[in-house]
Design a protein around this motif. Structure first.
Motif, PDB file in Angstrom:
ATOM      1  N   LEU A 143     -12.433  10.506 -13.079  1.00  0.00           N
ATOM      2  CA  LEU A 143     -11.028  10.554 -12.691  1.00  0.00           C
ATOM      3  C   LEU A 143     -10.897  10.979 -11.232  1.00  0.00           C
ATOM      4  N   ASP A 144     -11.716  11.948 -10.827  1.00  0.00           N
ATOM      5  CA  ASP A 144     -11.696  12.376  -9.426  1.00  0.00           C
ATOM      6  C   ASP A 144     -12.103  11.225  -8.507  1.00  0.00           C
ATOM      7  N   MET A 145     -13.096  10.447  -8.945  1.00  0.00           N
ATOM      8  CA  MET A 145     -13.543   9.308  -8.153  1.00  0.00           C
ATOM      9  C   MET A 145     -12.419   8.290  -7.995  1.00  0.00           C
ATOM     10  N   TYR A 146     -11.714   8.003  -9.111  1.00  0.00           N
ATOM     11  CA  TYR A 146     -10.598   7.063  -9.040  1.00  0.00           C
ATOM     12  C   TYR A 146      -9.524   7.578  -8.083  1.00  0.00           C
ATOM     13  N   GLY A 147      -9.219   8.865  -8.212  1.00  0.00           N
ATOM     14  CA  GLY A 147      -8.188   9.445  -7.365  1.00  0.00           C
ATOM     15  C   GLY A 147      -8.560   9.379  -5.889  1.00  0.00           C
ATOM     16  N   GLN A 148      -9.809   9.704  -5.580  1.00  0.00           N
ATOM     17  CA  GLN A 148     -10.256   9.668  -4.187  1.00  0.00           C
ATOM     18  C   GLN A 148     -10.215   8.236  -3.642  1.00  0.00           C
ATOM     19  N   ALA A 149     -10.634   7.273  -4.480  1.00  0.00           N
ATOM     20  CA  ALA A 149     -10.623   5.874  -4.038  1.00  0.00           C
ATOM     21  C   ALA A 149      -9.196   5.401  -3.776  1.00  0.00           C
ATOM     22  N   MET A 150      -8.262   5.736  -4.676  1.00  0.00           N
ATOM     23  CA  MET A 150      -6.876   5.314  -4.502  1.00  0.00           C
ATOM     24  C   MET A 150      -6.231   5.997  -3.298  1.00  0.00           C
ATOM     25  N   ARG A 151      -6.591   7.257  -3.087  1.00  0.00           N
ATOM     26  CA  ARG A 151      -6.030   7.972  -1.930  1.00  0.00           C
ATOM     27  C   ARG A 151      -6.538   7.354  -0.633  1.00  0.00           C
ATOM     28  N   ALA A 152      -7.813   6.981  -0.591  1.00  0.00           N
ATOM     29  CA  ALA A 152      -8.374   6.351   0.606  1.00  0.00           C
ATOM     30  C   ALA A 152      -7.693   5.004   0.867  1.00  0.00           C
ATOM     31  N   ILE A 153      -7.468   4.233  -0.206  1.00  0.00           N
ATOM     32  CA  ILE A 153      -6.772   2.951  -0.061  1.00  0.00           C
ATOM     33  C   ILE A 153      -5.352   3.175   0.450  1.00  0.00           C
ATOM     34  N   ALA A 154      -4.655   4.160  -0.129  1.00  0.00           N
ATOM     35  CA  ALA A 154      -3.276   4.442   0.275  1.00  0.00           C
ATOM     36  C   ALA A 154      -3.204   4.835   1.749  1.00  0.00           C
ATOM     37  N   ASP A 155      -4.148   5.678   2.195  1.00  0.00           N
ATOM     38  CA  ASP A 155      -4.154   6.099   3.596  1.00  0.00           C
ATOM     39  C   ASP A 155      -4.318   4.903   4.522  1.00  0.00           C
ATOM     40  N   ARG A 156      -5.272   4.019   4.190  1.00  0.00           N
ATOM     41  CA  ARG A 156      -5.520   2.853   5.034  1.00  0.00           C
ATOM     42  C   ARG A 156      -4.316   1.904   5.026  1.00  0.00           C
ATOM     43  N   GLU A 157      -3.715   1.728   3.842  1.00  0.00           N
ATOM     44  CA  GLU A 157      -2.566   0.818   3.748  1.00  0.00           C
ATOM     45  C   GLU A 157      -1.396   1.323   4.584  1.00  0.00           C
ATOM     46  N   LEU A 158      -1.094   2.617   4.472  1.00  0.00           N
ATOM     47  CA  LEU A 158       0.058   3.160   5.179  1.00  0.00           C
ATOM     48  C   LEU A 158      -0.185   3.229   6.683  1.00  0.00           C
ATOM     49  N   ASP A 159      -1.463   3.256   7.092  1.00  0.00           N
ATOM     50  CA  ASP A 159      -1.764   3.201   8.521  1.00  0.00           C
ATOM     51  C   ASP A 159      -1.322   1.871   9.128  1.00  0.00           C
ATOM     52  N   GLN A 160      -1.189   0.847   8.280  1.00  0.00           N
ATOM     53  CA  GLN A 160      -0.852  -0.487   8.766  1.00  0.00           C
ATOM     54  C   GLN A 160       0.641  -0.798   8.715  1.00  0.00           C
ATOM     55  N   VAL A 161       1.450   0.132   8.221  1.00  0.00           N
ATOM     56  CA  VAL A 161       2.895  -0.126   8.119  1.00  0.00           C
ATOM     57  C   VAL A 161       3.487  -0.289   9.515  1.00  0.00           C
ATOM     58  N   PRO A 162       4.157  -1.411   9.796  1.00  0.00           N
ATOM     59  CA  PRO A 162       4.775  -1.618  11.122  1.00  0.00           C
ATOM     60  C   PRO A 162       6.061  -0.812  11.254  1.00  0.00           C
ATOM     61  N   LEU A 163       6.030   0.258  12.032  1.00  0.00           N
ATOM     62  CA  LEU A 163       7.164   1.166  12.123  1.00  0.00           C
ATOM     63  C   LEU A 163       8.151   0.786  13.217  1.00  0.00           C
ATOM     64  N   GLU A 164       7.883  -0.306  13.949  1.00  0.00           N
ATOM     65  CA  GLU A 164       8.808  -0.711  15.002  1.00  0.00           C
ATOM     66  C   GLU A 164      10.151  -1.173  14.426  1.00  0.00           C
ATOM     67  N   SER A 165      10.128  -1.665  13.192  1.00  0.00           N
ATOM     68  CA  SER A 165      11.342  -2.174  12.560  1.00  0.00           C
ATOM     69  C   SER A 165      11.380  -1.692  11.117  1.00  0.00           C
ATOM     70  N   SER A 166      12.498  -1.075  10.720  1.00  0.00           N
ATOM     71  CA  SER A 166      12.606  -0.590   9.345  1.00  0.00           C
ATOM     72  C   SER A 166      12.590  -1.756   8.366  1.00  0.00           C
ATOM     73  N   ALA A 167      13.154  -2.899   8.771  1.00  0.00           N
ATOM     74  CA  ALA A 167      13.172  -4.067   7.884  1.00  0.00           C
ATOM     75  C   ALA A 167      11.761  -4.597   7.663  1.00  0.00           C
ATOM     76  N   GLU A 168      10.979  -4.681   8.742  1.00  0.00           N
ATOM     77  CA  GLU A 168       9.603  -5.162   8.617  1.00  0.00           C
ATOM     78  C   GLU A 168       8.742  -4.162   7.855  1.00  0.00           C
ATOM     79  N   ALA A 169       8.982  -2.873   8.088  1.00  0.00           N
ATOM     80  CA  ALA A 169       8.239  -1.842   7.368  1.00  0.00           C
ATOM     81  C   ALA A 169       8.529  -1.923   5.879  1.00  0.00           C
ATOM     82  N   MET A 170       9.800  -2.095   5.537  1.00  0.00           N
ATOM     83  CA  MET A 170      10.184  -2.192   4.133  1.00  0.00           C
ATOM     84  C   MET A 170       9.549  -3.412   3.494  1.00  0.00           C
ATOM     85  N   ARG A 171       9.563  -4.520   4.194  1.00  0.00           N
ATOM     86  CA  ARG A 171       8.960  -5.749   3.681  1.00  0.00           C
ATOM     87  C   ARG A 171       7.466  -5.544   3.422  1.00  0.00           C
ATOM     88  N   TYR A 172       6.802  -4.894   4.370  1.00  0.00           N
ATOM     89  CA  TYR A 172       5.360  -4.652   4.245  1.00  0.00           C
ATOM     90  C   TYR A 172       5.057  -3.775   3.027  1.00  0.00           C
TER      91      TYR A 172
END
Length: 207
Positions: A143-172
């Motif tokens: 369970l810890d392994m799953y949690g760590q893997a999902m947290r790492a994925i979440a961190d990488r995904e949110l690093d890619q959110v385009p914050l220049e536009s709220s509409a584009e960020a929401m779409r992403y």
């Protein structure tokens, strides 16, 4: 372009486009005659989005409408984007007000989650209870392994959110939530096949 051209360009039948128009999933075209309208590239993009949400995203027409509404009215705060995205794609199944197994696990990991998000925690609670009821309890380090893997994925995904536009960020964020979850499940199953072939192909189970 006319509706026939919109259909040809997107591969969506005219009858389906008309249904999306009646359902409010696709905005009306510009009227050029009492029974004729012109459509543009915005309709092409929206139509492809609707098809993705209903198709590979697996959402209902009602849930797709919620997603589109959130996309049209994005919140101003970057942090609120994720909550809005998750609300848009939350299941309609009844949630549980108490989720002790899920809360204990999240507390152990130190995760800061929205206390009002009963949908995600209910899903986790039901999954953990299902494992327990079936007598199939993975080791805690799994369970810890799953949690760590999902947290790492979440961190990488949110690093890619385009914050220049709220509409584009929401779409992403919305599309990342809806369309990536089936991808994760498919990749896990394929990874199992690959790992099984490497580990067990030449090993026969004992009788």
């Amino acid at each position: 372009m006319r509706i026939s051209e919109l259909s040809e360009k997107t591969g969506v039948p005219i009858a389906t486009i008309k249904y999306y128009l009646r359902s409010g999933l696709l905005h009306d075209g510009r009227l050029t005659a009492p029974r004729q309208a012109e459509y543009d590239d915005g309709h092409v993009a929206k139509l492809r989005l609707v098809r993705a949400l209903l198709g590979s995203g697996g959402l209902s027409v009602a849930a797709t409408g919620k997603v589109l509404q959130e996309l049209d009215e994005p919140p101003e705060s970057a942090h609120q984007l994720l909550g809005a995205a998750h609300r848009a794609v939350s299941s309609t199944q009844e949630t549980e007000p108490q989720h002790p197994r899920a809360d204990a696990l999240l507390d152990a990991w130190g995760w800061q989650v929205d206390p009002a998000d009963h949908d995600a925690r209910s899903r986790l609670e039901q999954a953990l209870r299902g494992l327990e009821d079936a007598g199939f309890e993975p080791p805690s380090d799994f369970l810890d392994m799953y949690g760590q893997a999902m947290r790492a994925i979440a961190d990488r995904e949110l690093d890619q959110v385009p914050l220049e536009s709220s509409a584009e960020a929401m779409r992403y964020v919305v599309l990342g939530t809806v369309l990536i979850e089936p991808l994760l499940l498919a990749l896990r199953r394929l990874a199992h096949q690959d790992a099984s072939g490497r580990k067990f192909a030449e090993i026969a189970p004992e009788s």
